[in-house]
Structure formats: C-alpha cells, structure tokens
Write a protein that holds these residues in place. Structure first.
Motif, mmCIF file in Angstrom:
data_model
loop_
_atom_site.group_PDB
_atom_site.id
_atom_site.type_symbol
_atom_site.label_atom_id
_atom_site.label_comp_id
_atom_site.label_asym_id
_atom_site.label_seq_id
_atom_site.Cartn_x
_atom_site.Cartn_y
_atom_site.Cartn_z
ATOM 1 N N ARG A 1 33.643 81.525 26.282
ATOM 2 C CA ARG A 1 32.837 82.619 25.747
ATOM 3 C C ARG A 1 33.677 83.880 25.674
ATOM 4 O O ARG A 1 34.306 84.285 26.655
ATOM 5 C CB ARG A 1 31.612 82.855 26.640
ATOM 6 N N VAL A 2 33.712 84.479 24.499
ATOM 7 C CA VAL A 2 34.453 85.717 24.291
ATOM 8 C C VAL A 2 33.553 86.890 24.658
ATOM 9 O O VAL A 2 32.426 86.999 24.158
ATOM 10 C CB VAL A 2 34.932 85.838 22.836
ATOM 11 N N ALA B 1 35.235 85.159 29.153
ATOM 12 C CA ALA B 1 34.483 85.188 30.403
ATOM 13 C C ALA B 1 35.344 84.565 31.497
ATOM 14 O O ALA B 1 35.935 83.508 31.310
ATOM 15 C CB ALA B 1 33.183 84.407 30.244
ATOM 16 N N GLY B 2 35.404 85.225 32.633
ATOM 17 C CA GLY B 2 36.276 84.774 33.709
ATOM 18 C C GLY B 2 37.574 85.548 33.786
ATOM 19 O O GLY B 2 38.348 85.383 34.729
#
Length: 287
Positions: A133-134, A145-146
């Motif tokens: 996920r951007v 994400a992360g």
C-alpha cells in the motif's frame, strides 16, 4: 526506463502492458487486487443515448487488447422508449458506433461484456507485482506502508478512487454496487441497469467530492432489483454483492505531475477508455 505503475485495476494494467510493449521496465505496485466482477464495454450511455467521446477510437482498441486474454461477449441490447427513439437515432447516426434498430430498441453489435476478474488476472500474470500500500508519493519516490521506499525513473499513478487524493486532481466520487445473481445472461441488455453474465448492476449513489469506502445499502439492492425486473420481465435471484467507488474527471484523464503521470478518472467508462489513454501515455513517453 524504469517505471512504477501504482494500481492493478484496469487502468493500471493497461498502462503497464502498453509501457512494457515499448521496452520499458515496469513494476506494478498495488495493495488491492479486487474489482468489479463483470465489465460492460458500451459506448452508448444513459437514458438519453449519449455516445462517449472518442468511442470510435477507443472501442476497437479495447476489443483488440482484451480479446488476447478472455472471450468477449459481443452485442448489447438497449431498449428505447418510443418517444426517445428519434433522439437516439439522430445521436447514433452521427456517431462512429454501429447500431441495428429493431422493434423496441437498438442492438449495438460492437459493444460487449467480459468477465472482468478473469481479464485482470490474465493481464497481471505477465507483469512484476509488488503487493504493498502506497501512503505517499513525492516525484519519483513512493513511501509504502511500513516505511519502505521505492524509486523509479517515472511513476504512473493509476490507483483509482482510493488513491486519487495523492494526485491532487479532485474530481467526483460515486459509490455504487453490482449484484451477483443466480441467473446467467449470455447476451447483455442495458436500460437503467445492465444484465450480463451472472451480474445485474449497477447503482449510482449521489457523488461526493472526496473518497470514502462504500458498503452496499439495502435500498440499493431494492433499486437494482426493481430496474432489473423492468428490463428482464422478472426478478433475478441475488446471491452476493460487489461494491466500489468510481472516480470521475470529466474529459481530462491523463495528467503530467512532478516525477510522473496520473492516469484515471474514467468513472464507469474505464474498460472502454483505458486502453486508448494507455497508448497515448506510451506515445507521449516515446516522443
């Protein structure tokens, strides 16, 4: 050139394939591989019989591309009320869309429907995919994400309604649903709603000026079934539901932004127009 395409819907996939065919190194980044189950590729829209701009260019391109991956179910029946018949006739006779007038309406032999999930899976099979996920886009760099970062020579943002906020382009966001039904419609018909394959749809709720996830409402199911009964002469048996949000930018679908391009905002015409605009993006980069 190394290009990251954000989004694995029909817009992202057509862009990724068009760019790879021109020799670019393409990676698709997407968190969600879902999407609508059946797509109608129909250039004649709404109760007024309006013809989509550039339908004469877009429809043959869509047919050629999609037929590489899945069967196309050709022909769409559009019932037309008697008092509207002459208005429809004038619009269609002045357009590039083939039509056959019959009792009760018009048949569009060049329009078609397809199994959209099967199509997207087949298109994606030959492309490098990163499931992520951007959360931010700054020029040629993406933040995932992360905390991981990705960079490329160019970013193509085709993330649909959910990611439209990252483009800064605004637009309209229209929630809606399709019903999965027990019947199977080999031949497509469309008036108020459409029936094709194992789907009847779709609903269009009032648009918003921002994205928000959509969950199908009971009133939508009732609305779809009422119009399906008018179209088919009986009520199909609902078995399940798909819901989503359409992002609409009126007429301007390809935008150059710092570090790349944003492609999308087609609303309900994405399966018709995406191949044409993917080719235009590839042509633009070649020039």
């Amino acid at each position: 050139m190394k290009i990251i395409v954000v989004g694995a819907g029909i817009t992202g996939l057509t862009a990724a394939l068009a760019l790879r065919e021109r020799g670019h190194r393409v990676e698709v980044v997407a968190a969600d591989l879902g999407g609508l189950p059946v797509a109608m590729v129909n250039p004649v829209r709404g109760k007024r019989g309006s013809v989509v701009a550039e339908a004469g260019l877009a429809l043959p391109l869509a047919r050629r591309l999609y037929s590489r991956y899945v069967p196309l179910h050709r022909g769409v029946w559009r019932p037309v009320a008697g008092e509207l018949r002459e208005k429809w006739r004038r619009k269609l006779e002045g357009s590039p869309v083939a039509c056959e007038w019959r009792e009760g309406g018009v048949f569009l032999p060049g329009a078609f429907w397809l199994e959209a999930r099967r199509l997207r899976a087949a298109m994606l099979a030959g492309l490098p995919l990163r499931r992520a996920r951007v959360v931010a886009w700054r020029e040629r760099e993406l933040l995932l994400a992360g905390g991981r970062r990705l960079s490329a020579d160019l970013v193509v943002w085709a993330g649909g309604a959910a990611g439209a906020v990252h483009t800064g382009l605004g637009g309209r966001f229209s929630p809606g649903s399709q019903l999965l039904v027990g019947e199977y419609f080999a031949s497509a018909a469309s008036s108020g709603v459409f029936a094709a394959g194992n789907v009847v749809g779709g609903s269009y709720l009032p648009h918003r000026n921002h994205y928000a996830p959509h969950t199908t409402r009971y009133s939508e199911v009732v609305w779809i079934l009422d119009r399906a009964r008018a179209l088919l002469g009986y009520q199909p048996r609902p078995l399940g539901v798909w819901s989503g949000v359409r992002w609409r930018l009126d007429g301007a679908y390809l935008h150059e932004l710092p570090g790349g391009f944003a492609l999308g905002g087609f609303g309900s015409t994405a399966y018709l127009l995406a191949p044409l605009y993917a080719r235009r993006l590839a042509d633009l980069l070649d020039s």
